[in-house]
Design a protein around this motif. Structure first.
Motif, mmCIF file in Angstrom:
data_model
loop_
_atom_site.group_PDB
_atom_site.id
_atom_site.type_symbol
_atom_site.label_atom_id
_atom_site.label_comp_id
_atom_site.label_asym_id
_atom_site.label_seq_id
_atom_site.Cartn_x
_atom_site.Cartn_y
_atom_site.Cartn_z
ATOM 1 N N MET A 77 13.716 -2.241 1.911
ATOM 2 C CA MET A 77 13.395 -0.911 1.409
ATOM 3 C C MET A 77 12.921 -0.007 2.546
ATOM 4 O O MET A 77 12.177 -0.444 3.420
ATOM 5 N N THR A 79 10.656 3.212 3.086
ATOM 6 C CA THR A 79 9.634 3.955 2.360
ATOM 7 C C THR A 79 9.074 5.076 3.232
ATOM 8 O O THR A 79 9.235 5.064 4.458
ATOM 9 N N ASP A 86 4.607 3.032 -2.417
ATOM 10 C CA ASP A 86 6.043 2.779 -2.410
ATOM 11 C C ASP A 86 6.362 1.370 -1.929
ATOM 12 O O ASP A 86 7.208 0.676 -2.505
ATOM 13 N N SER A 87 5.713 0.934 -0.861
ATOM 14 C CA SER A 87 5.992 -0.395 -0.324
ATOM 15 C C SER A 87 5.585 -1.480 -1.308
ATOM 16 O O SER A 87 6.304 -2.472 -1.495
ATOM 17 N N GLY A 90 8.053 -1.547 -4.255
ATOM 18 C CA GLY A 90 9.313 -2.144 -3.834
ATOM 19 C C GLY A 90 9.237 -3.657 -3.775
ATOM 20 O O GLY A 90 10.136 -4.364 -4.241
ATOM 21 N N ALA A 95 12.031 -6.543 -3.535
ATOM 22 C CA ALA A 95 12.537 -6.291 -2.190
ATOM 23 C C ALA A 95 12.113 -7.430 -1.269
ATOM 24 O O ALA A 95 11.048 -8.014 -1.438
ATOM 25 N N ASP A 97 11.741 -7.066 2.043
ATOM 26 C CA ASP A 97 10.841 -6.502 3.038
ATOM 27 C C ASP A 97 10.920 -4.982 2.929
ATOM 28 O O ASP A 97 11.749 -4.440 2.196
ATOM 29 N N TYR A 98 10.047 -4.292 3.659
ATOM 30 C CA TYR A 98 10.081 -2.831 3.656
ATOM 31 C C TYR A 98 9.814 -2.327 5.063
ATOM 32 O O TYR A 98 9.261 -3.042 5.912
ATOM 33 N N SER A 197 2.736 -7.184 2.672
ATOM 34 C CA SER A 197 3.946 -7.902 2.262
ATOM 35 C C SER A 197 3.648 -9.289 1.712
ATOM 36 O O SER A 197 4.106 -9.656 0.629
#
Length: 232
Positions: A77, A79, A86-87, A90, A95, A97-98, A197
């Motif tokens: 993602m 962001t 947002d992260s 996601g 997701a 990762d971002y 994360s």
């Protein structure tokens, strides 16, 4: 050559990334809106989707939510810089990762390769012969060759990152794994100060796997240190 779908409505940025990523050896396809991104992701055999949050017609979150109902295609993602919400959203939606934008293309390539290495781990494990093809603990069975997980006799779908995090925690079951160690081994990068994360991937694993048969938490947090997969 890994085939990547880049979904971003910023045409100028997309053209720059297509040129850069192509020179790095990736085969790049592009989508400039959410509907196109979703239809392409579901219809073509991509190795990775780079997905911007802010997309016309359908947001990146909506694309990811619908995609995860049908596919475990790895997703990175993009962001807004500094937007932790947002992260987190996601990662909650699945997701792998971002990355905050704008970011260095070199950092983007590093994230892409880290995700692809996790996906390719299946073949490496099958050919290496150093690690067991199956890990069984309590009511959970992980098949490293096929990268599948069964918990309480029910199959559990996981992203490549969730699988990698669980793989490490299972192999260290009963021992605390520090966040720094887990980040380097599972995400392929050093842990940064505000990186959420791992917390989100562990949270997703807890939701998918549930508690142990005796009711205790399967993956415990050791405050200020890391995580431990509990043994009954």
């Amino acid at each position: 050559m890994a085939r990547i779908l880049l979904a971003d409505d910023d045409i100028e940025l997309s053209d720059m990334l297509i040129d850069y990523l192509s020179k790095e050896g990736f085969d790049i396809d592009v989508a400039y809106d959410g509907n196109t991104a979703l239809s392409k992701a579901l219809a073509n055999p991509y190795d990775l989707l780079i997905l911007d949050v802010m997309m016309p017609n359908r947001s990146g979150f909506d694309v990811l939510r619908e995609l995860r109902a049908h596919s475990l295609l790895p997703v990175l993602m993009l962001t807004a810089r500094g937007d932790d919400v947002d992260s987190i959203v996601g990662l909650e939606l699945g997701a792998d990762d971002y990355l905050a934008k704008p970011s260095s293309p070199r950092v983007l390539v590093a994230r892409i390769r880290a995700i692809l290495r996790r996906v390719e781990a299946k073949g490496e494990l099958q050919n290496g012969g150093e690690r067991p093809d199956q890990i069984a603990l309590d009511d959970l069975v992980m098949h490293t060759g096929s990268r599948t997980v069964v918990c309480g006799n029910n199959p559990v779908s996981m992203t490549s990152t969730e699988f990698s995090v669980l793989d490490i925690l299972l192999r260290e079951a009963g021992n605390v794994v520090s966040k720094a160690n887990l980040s380097e081994r599972a995400l392929g990068r050093k842990l940064s100060r505000y990186d959420r994360s791992l917390d989100m991937h562990v949270s997703n694993l807890r939701k998918k796997l549930g508690p142990l048969s005796d009711g205790q938490e399967r993956i415990k947090t050791v405050r200020g240190v890391g995580y431990i997969y509990a043994r009954t």
